[in-house]
Write a protein that holds these residues in place. Structure first.
Motif: not given
Length: 583
Positions: A28-29, A40-54
């Protein structure tokens, strides 16, 4: 979209490793510095075998969250597809989101790890350069260097503003020395600009080294406002007025220009005799910076350059009356004082010089300014009636109140004392000024030999050694350490007093025929030169030229002070006899 190369460049200016990991706040700076609207900021989080991409789109200016995006992948094999869907959603919605927010202004690319210091630097520079708010700009720049004491470009800018205002030379020198000391941490462009200014106005002035630095900077970036403008300054000091004008034309056409460039251009157009171009330059200044507090200066120069003295006088008086900045008050009062003196109204001129000095002391209440106030008064007395004893008494009172040893060596007024010594024919005063220069000024003078020649010329004038004075004035003029027209009139006067009328006429005519955007020399010497030329032409038997010069003298001094009216009456009598003779 910022490229990786741009990000690496900005990380360098922030004094971070070029391959640094860029977390969100750092991103941001970087976006803020570059004027980007959002991050644009993002992350990938693993939940068991699945993934959440935000992902989230965040305003760089205020941190507001503009849009969020989310996709789910049932397993690792479907992760790339989810990323594709997220990317498409970002592309579809980002444009709409960005249209709803205001972009941050691109901050100047200068080296400092402190975003707060950078903001103050940019704001202070803009106030000074675009609005003519010098005092407010300086205050913000001082805050910038307090936040980052090694902020070289902020130190350089402080030195530039103080130098342009001709105030507190010791502080200006300290600022440019500090900038120069930190040059090794700068980008190549910043380093060249810092080195150039160090050799322009620092303790080791060298025009050739300064110009070499600026020309190399221009080769790196042909649109650099600082490099081009400062090269123009050096060309002007070398009296290469054509090249100076050409460079200033480039500066005023740049996307990121500043008000002073237009004023610089107007002055070079006057020196080069391009009077028909003045109005268009002033109009361009007005269109670009309509609210600038310095716009009046370009307007004043334009009418003065065309010889419209009454209009110039009206502008100066009006600006002083409504002055919003110390610069306006100081410069408007000085211009009005000069015009009054040129017209033989020395008492009025002294009142305006007093107003100028009062404005100077409000801006910088230093001992040096208080002493300069007293010496300005002495100089006016010397020019008004040539009363040597009274002039010396005024100087003595000033020095008793404000001793020279209480003033920084860089600010001691040896130039003014030298000039007064020559004007009133006081060899002791002129020699004292020369000795003071050798001790306090020579070590940091741009050209010690040239400056020494001018001081020595004043000694020769005071001692009535006319031939020596002529030689020394030529030497100072050759080395460009004296105002050109001042050298011309003093050389003419020395020839005149030495009994060489033909040479005197040549130099007096050159003095009157050389355009000058500044009125200081004319204030003291224009009217007397018309009278001296009239006398020389009359003695030669050239009645028509004598009438022409006497008429100009009478026109200038028609409303001169009572003490000067006997001179006007004598010239009017001469005019009457000559006109009767030629019919």
């Amino acid at each position: 979209v910022l490229t990786r190369a741009s990000v690496r460049d900005i990380l360098g200016l922030m004094e971070r490793p070029a391959e640094s990991v860029v977390p969100f706040e750092l991103a941001r700076e970087i976006a803020t510095r570059e004027g980007a609207k959002a991050v644009l900021d993002g992350e990938i989080v693993r939940l068991g075998r699945s993934f959440v991409v935000s992902a989230r789109l965040v305003s760089a200016l205020d941190g507001q969250e503009l849009a969020t995006f989310r996709e789910t992948a049932a397993d690792e094999d479907r992760l790339i597809g989810a990323l594709g869907e997220l990317s498409r959603a970002v592309r579809e919605r980002a444009g709409e989101s960005l249209r709803t927010i205001r972009a941050s202004s691109e901050l100047e690319r200068v080296t400092t790890p402190s975003l707060a210091a950078l903001r103050k630097y940019v704001e202070g520079s803009a106030l000074a350069d675009e609005s003519g708010e010098i005092d407010r700009g300086l205050a913000l720049l001082e805050e910038a260097v307090a936040l980052d004491t090694a902020f070289a470009m902020a130190w350089r800018k402080i030195a530039v503003l103080l130098g342009n205002e001709e105030r507190d030379r010791a502080r200006a020198i300290a600022a440019v020395v500090t900038a120069y000391r930190h040059r090794s941490r700068l980008t190549e462009m910043e380093r060249l600009l810092t080195v150039g200014y160090y050799y322009t106005r620092g303790p080791e002035p060298n025009g050739d080294k300064a110009l070499a630095a600026y020309e190399e900077a221009i080769r790196l970036d042909s649109t650099s406002t600082s490099a081009l403008n400062n090269a123009g300054v050096v060309y002007g000091e070398k009296r290469d007025y054509e090249r100076a004008e050409a460079v200033y034309r480039r500066v005023v056409a740049l996307p990121h220009t500043f008000g002073g460039a237009f004023t610089n251009l107007v002055q070079e157009q006057i020196r080069n005799g391009r009077l028909s171009a003045l109005d268009s330059t002033v109009a361009a200044f007005r269109a670009r910076f309509p609210e600038s507090n310095d716009l009046w200066e370009a307007e004043w120069y334009a009418v003065w350059g065309r010889g419209e003295i009454d209009r110039a006088d009206s502008i100066g008086r009006a600006v002083f009356t409504r002055a919003r900045t110390s610069r306006q008050a100081i410069r408007a009062a000085a211009a009005t004082a000069d015009l009054a003196a040129m017209r033989g109204r020395w008492r009025e001129g002294l009142r305006w010089w007093t107003r100028r000095s009062e404005a100077m002391m409000r801006a910088l209440p230093s001992t040096a300014n208080r002493l300069n106030f007293a010496l300005d008064t002495a100089q006016q007395v010397a020019m008004l009636d040539g009363d040597v004893d009274r002039t010396r008494a005024v100087i003595a009172r000033g020095l008793a109140l404000y001793p020279l040893d209480s003033i920084s060596p860089a600010d001691r007024p040896w130039d003014l004392l030298s000039d007064i010594g020559a004007t009133i024919g006081d060899p002791a005063m002129a020699r004292q000024a020369l000795a003071g220069f050798e001790r306090d000024g020579a070590p940091t003078a741009r050209d010690p030999m040239g400056r020494r020649a001018l001081y020595s010329a004043h000694v020769a004038l005071a001692e009535r050694r006319w031939d020596d004075a002529v030689d020394l004035l030529h030497e100072a003029d050759r080395r460009t350490t004296v105002f050109p027209r001042y050298a011309l009139v003093q050389i003419g006067r020395a020839h005149d007093r030495a009994g060489r009328p033909d040479s005197a006429i040549v130099y007096y005519e050159r003095f009157l025929g050389t355009p000058d955007p500044q009125p200081m020399v004319d204030a003291s010497w224009r009217a007397p030169t018309h009278r001296w030329l009239g006398e020389l032409y009359e003695a030669r038997g050239d009645a028509r030229k004598a009438i022409e010069q006497y008429s100009r003298f009478v026109e200038l001094w028609s409303e001169a002070d009572p003490e000067l009216q006997p001179q006007v009456a004598e010239v009017r009598s001469r005019l009457g006899r000559l006109r009767a003779k030629v019919g």
